[in-house]
Design a protein around this motif. Sequence first.
Motif, PDB file in Angstrom:
ATOM      1  N   MET A   1       0.796  -1.241   0.000  1.00 29.35           N
ATOM      2  CA  MET A   1       0.000   0.000   0.000  1.00 29.35           C
ATOM      3  C   MET A   1       0.827   1.289   0.000  1.00 29.35           C
ATOM      4  O   MET A   1       0.521   2.218  -0.733  1.00 29.35           O
ATOM      5  N   THR A   2       1.863   1.360   0.841  1.00 34.86           N
ATOM      6  CA  THR A   2       2.640   2.614   0.883  1.00 34.86           C
ATOM      7  C   THR A   2       3.406   2.865  -0.421  1.00 34.86           C
ATOM      8  O   THR A   2       3.853   3.978  -0.662  1.00 34.86           O
ATOM      9  N   LEU A   3       3.537   1.838  -1.242  1.00 34.83           N
ATOM     10  CA  LEU A   3       4.313   2.018  -2.476  1.00 34.83           C
ATOM     11  C   LEU A   3       3.508   2.726  -3.575  1.00 34.83           C
ATOM     12  O   LEU A   3       4.090   3.259  -4.507  1.00 34.83           O
ATOM     13  N   TRP A   4       2.184   2.676  -3.481  1.00 38.67           N
ATOM     14  CA  TRP A   4       1.430   3.235  -4.606  1.00 38.67           C
ATOM     15  C   TRP A   4       0.268   4.143  -4.236  1.00 38.67           C
ATOM     16  O   TRP A   4      -0.187   4.929  -5.076  1.00 38.67           O
ATOM     17  N   ILE A   5      -0.198   4.073  -3.003  1.00 39.83           N
ATOM     18  CA  ILE A   5      -1.403   4.822  -2.649  1.00 39.83           C
ATOM     19  C   ILE A   5      -1.209   6.337  -2.835  1.00 39.83           C
ATOM     20  O   ILE A   5      -2.111   7.038  -3.295  1.00 39.83           O
TER      21      ILE A   5
ATOM     22  N   HIS B   1      11.502   3.456   6.349  1.00 37.12           N
ATOM     23  CA  HIS B   1      10.738   3.040   5.166  1.00 37.12           C
ATOM     24  C   HIS B   1      10.280   4.273   4.377  1.00 37.12           C
ATOM     25  O   HIS B   1      10.395   4.310   3.156  1.00 37.12           O
ATOM     26  N   LYS B   2       9.800   5.293   5.088  1.00 40.85           N
ATOM     27  CA  LYS B   2       9.327   6.498   4.407  1.00 40.85           C
ATOM     28  C   LYS B   2      10.481   7.225   3.725  1.00 40.85           C
ATOM     29  O   LYS B   2      10.340   7.755   2.627  1.00 40.85           O
ATOM     30  N   PHE B   3      11.630   7.234   4.400  1.00 39.25           N
ATOM     31  CA  PHE B   3      12.814   7.871   3.816  1.00 39.25           C
ATOM     32  C   PHE B   3      13.194   7.145   2.512  1.00 39.25           C
ATOM     33  O   PHE B   3      13.465   7.770   1.488  1.00 39.25           O
ATOM     34  N   ASN B   4      13.167   5.824   2.565  1.00 44.78           N
ATOM     35  CA  ASN B   4      13.506   5.044   1.368  1.00 44.78           C
ATOM     36  C   ASN B   4      12.511   5.293   0.247  1.00 44.78           C
ATOM     37  O   ASN B   4      12.895   5.409  -0.919  1.00 44.78           O
ATOM     38  N   LEU B   5      11.234   5.383   0.605  1.00 39.57           N
ATOM     39  CA  LEU B   5      10.213   5.642  -0.419  1.00 39.57           C
ATOM     40  C   LEU B   5      10.458   6.990  -1.093  1.00 39.57           C
ATOM     41  O   LEU B   5      10.403   7.100  -2.319  1.00 39.57           O
ATOM     42  N   ASP B   6      10.721   8.014  -0.270  1.00 41.25           N
ATOM     43  CA  ASP B   6      10.973   9.346  -0.825  1.00 41.25           C
ATOM     44  C   ASP B   6      12.230   9.346  -1.688  1.00 41.25           C
ATOM     45  O   ASP B   6      12.295  10.006  -2.715  1.00 41.25           O
ATOM     46  N   ASN B   7      13.227   8.576  -1.235  1.00 38.79           N
ATOM     47  CA  ASN B   7      14.463   8.527  -1.998  1.00 38.79           C
ATOM     48  C   ASN B   7      14.253   7.848  -3.358  1.00 38.79           C
ATOM     49  O   ASN B   7      14.766   8.320  -4.372  1.00 38.79           O
ATOM     50  N   VAL B   8      13.469   6.800  -3.371  1.00 36.08           N
ATOM     51  CA  VAL B   8      13.173   6.109  -4.635  1.00 36.08           C
ATOM     52  C   VAL B   8      12.457   7.071  -5.595  1.00 36.08           C
ATOM     53  O   VAL B   8      12.724   7.098  -6.794  1.00 36.08           O
ATOM     54  N   LYS B   9      11.582   7.889  -5.020  1.00 35.49           N
ATOM     55  CA  LYS B   9      10.849   8.877  -5.824  1.00 35.49           C
ATOM     56  C   LYS B   9      11.847   9.840  -6.498  1.00 35.49           C
ATOM     57  O   LYS B   9      11.728  10.157  -7.679  1.00 35.49           O
ATOM     58  N   ILE B  10      12.821  10.281  -5.718  1.00 38.72           N
ATOM     59  CA  ILE B  10      13.831  11.210  -6.239  1.00 38.72           C
ATOM     60  C   ILE B  10      14.658  10.523  -7.333  1.00 38.72           C
ATOM     61  O   ILE B  10      14.925  11.098  -8.390  1.00 38.72           O
ATOM     62  N   VAL B  11      15.039   9.279  -7.067  1.00 34.49           N
ATOM     63  CA  VAL B  11      15.843   8.526  -8.042  1.00 34.49           C
ATOM     64  C   VAL B  11      15.065   8.384  -9.360  1.00 34.49           C
ATOM     65  O   VAL B  11      15.613   8.586 -10.451  1.00 34.49           O
TER      66      VAL B  11
END
Lengths: 235, 219
Positions: free
Chosen positions: A183-187, B168-178
């Motif tokens: 969920m956190t990957l796409w929502i 996890h949130k930091f990694n998600l944001d970083n993937v977005k930047i990448v």
Amino acid sequence: MTKQLSRKDKQEFTALAEIAEGRANLYRFFGGFYGDVPTKKSLAKMASDEFVAEMTGLFGKRATQPLRTFAEKYKPAEYDTVVREYQELFVVPIERKFVTPYESVYLTGLMLQDPHAQVKKSYEKAGVSFAPAKAVNLEDHISGEMGFMQYLAAQESKAWKKSKPSSALNFLRYEVDFLENHMTLWINDFCEKLEGYAIIPIYKGIAKMTAKFIDLDYTQAADILEAEEKRDVNK
Amino acid sequence: MTATTNAKEKDLTDIVACNLERLEPGLTVFDTRVPTVLGHEIDILALDKIKRLTLVAIWPKKVPGRQVVKEILALFYRWNFISDFKEDLWAAADEREVTLALRPPRIILLTPELPPTAWPYLNWMRECHIKISVFSLDEPAPANGKEPDWQKVEWPEKIKPLSRALLHKFNLDNVKIVNEQRIVWEALIAQDPLLNGYSKDRRLAAARKEMFGKGKEGK
């Protein structure tokens, strides 16, 4: 031999059960909203002051601004507009309006790819069977995933109520894993798209609140899990 | 030339660039204000005494708590940029010193006061084998006639590790930047197939500006 629970433990389990139950209710609310056209009754409820106040308390003023706009302007005579908007956003794949509410599309660009298979596996692993209904035709539909989370949180709540911490933690682990890996990957991307495509404020509001809800829920669930696991180790 | 002679005309980046030796003996300027693909500027790119690329990042004011993650992400992005384009950066140097180019770049961060919430992120980066030093920066910037007084900040003895959710949130944001960098970079390459990484004449920044207008400001 069963271990005698202290009063403090019991109080904590009750509090954790309430949190999980509240989370399950919110998943049911959001999942239901994406899964089918809202009824006149549910829209009237959403336009009520109590509902707006409750959501503002949960998600803050900024995330609920479109909901307030909706509540101020909504007239039951406009119900057909909401139905049309729902169809255009979630059911009929019309260019520039359909938000394709499937995880696989957001992570790979196509439907029925690996993320879909992974979601299916997660359901099977948890012993949950998926029953297609109306617009929710695939496992990785947003409503399907919300429904899965609702089930897990409800089971977790039951386990806390029965003072079965290891079972409750097991469900919580499933929840956090599912949130982290799915969920956190796409929502967030989905909600951004929905907010951009929606015309009537209720869908803009739902988009904002969903994004906020998933963010808050993941943080809360992961923090509880971390704290409880640490407590378990220290015991 | 010392930093104090022309402090009025120069901004903080220049002051720091001129006084790198005060941070660490042997630290020399490689380049300043290096543009990145996403427009975040690298304040100073330096070489340490063993010719290792060193990102000298300046946070001129104390970063408010709610901005910490954003700034750390930008810092991490700059570090990644240097790592990604290291060979191009070296190729652009007058003297190629490739023998040591395989070492990972370092980070030196200058800030008047590091918010406590930043330490867990920096510590996590340190655990990922990125060498990081933090220096306290005078606030406001040293005025004309005053020597800069930068002190190395000791790492706290106990740093609370990043929670699972924050990481996890930091990694998600970083993937977005990448991903964002990949999209912009591919668009730039499509426009100019000869474009090859970093360039001294700022072709990269110019091309980006042409394509995306003013675009995002790094800071």
